[in-house]
Design an enzyme around this catalytic site. Sequence first.
Site, short mmCIF file in Angstrom:
data_model
loop_
_atom_site.label_atom_id
_atom_site.label_comp_id
_atom_site.label_asym_id
_atom_site.label_seq_id
_atom_site.Cartn_x
_atom_site.Cartn_y
_atom_site.Cartn_z
N SER A 83 0.82 -1.21 0.00
CA SER A 83 0.00 0.00 0.00
C SER A 83 0.85 1.27 0.00
O SER A 83 0.47 2.27 -0.60
CB SER A 83 -0.93 0.01 1.21
N HIS A 136 -0.53 3.76 4.34
CA HIS A 136 -1.29 4.43 3.29
C HIS A 136 -0.86 5.89 3.11
O HIS A 136 -1.13 6.49 2.08
CB HIS A 136 -2.79 4.38 3.59
#
Length: 296
Positions: A182, A245
């Site tokens: 991610s 993220h």
Amino acid sequence: MGDIDVEQQDPFPVDRDGNKVRSGADKPDGGRKVGCCEKFQESISKWMLPEDLRSTYLERANCCPPPIFIILISIVELGLFIYYAVWKPQKQWVTLEEGIWKSPLTYKPDHRQEAWRFISYMFVHAGVEHIVGNLFMQLLLGIPLELVHKGFEVGMVYLAGVIAGSLASSIFDPLSALVGASGGVYALIGGYFMNAVVNFREMIPLLGVFRILTIVVIVGVDFGFAIYRRFVSDEDGIKVSFVAHFGVVAGMTLATLFSDYNKKLLKDPRFWLCIVGFIIFIIFAALYNIFLSPAS
């Protein structure tokens, strides 16, 4: 009327079958038929570049070699996912548990001294949904970006997002494990987003709005699920950090790699400013992990 010399006239513009023959000026590239690669490159240029840079890109565009970096990374990630799913038989492939948590690639707070884990965690994923989402996004964005900006720039942004994601997780969520690509995917999203914003006025307005809104929706939904899994879900097992993220910030910071096509990065002061800022962040994170981390 005077006599007309038939032999001096131009030949009829038809072939032996009676079909009209196109002149050389009507055919692209001196009569060469446009192939699938050229059509694909033209679509990429319209999607990724403002109009004044498309001709320059198309003159240099070449499908050989293909976007090797992002394809190889995706193959390795998929291969390792299959390996851990088969090596440690699971009740289901939706969620992999013991296999990846014992992997020497997974980032775990109590193994921070094994520095390679700050990068290698990107190769292992927690389940089908996890890897399918990451592979879809990094291929969707990574292939066009690598075709336009080449593998070195895309690889730099991708790996910067991976490193920034693990270091940020070790600071802001220090007791959680970390798996998945991610960080790198969100770095590509951040760079792509800044490319869309910087070149918005030079591109088709509706296309620019669509690109930006699509990115915002995807990021918002994925962030929501990641935060839910981290703080709300009652699933057993190790909690996976969502902080990676924020690799999107690394992508937006290094967006100079994607915002200006056909410009030399080494002469761009913004590029060096980004590099210095990233190095400072790495040093700070390393010192924090050594002396201040509650996971010590």
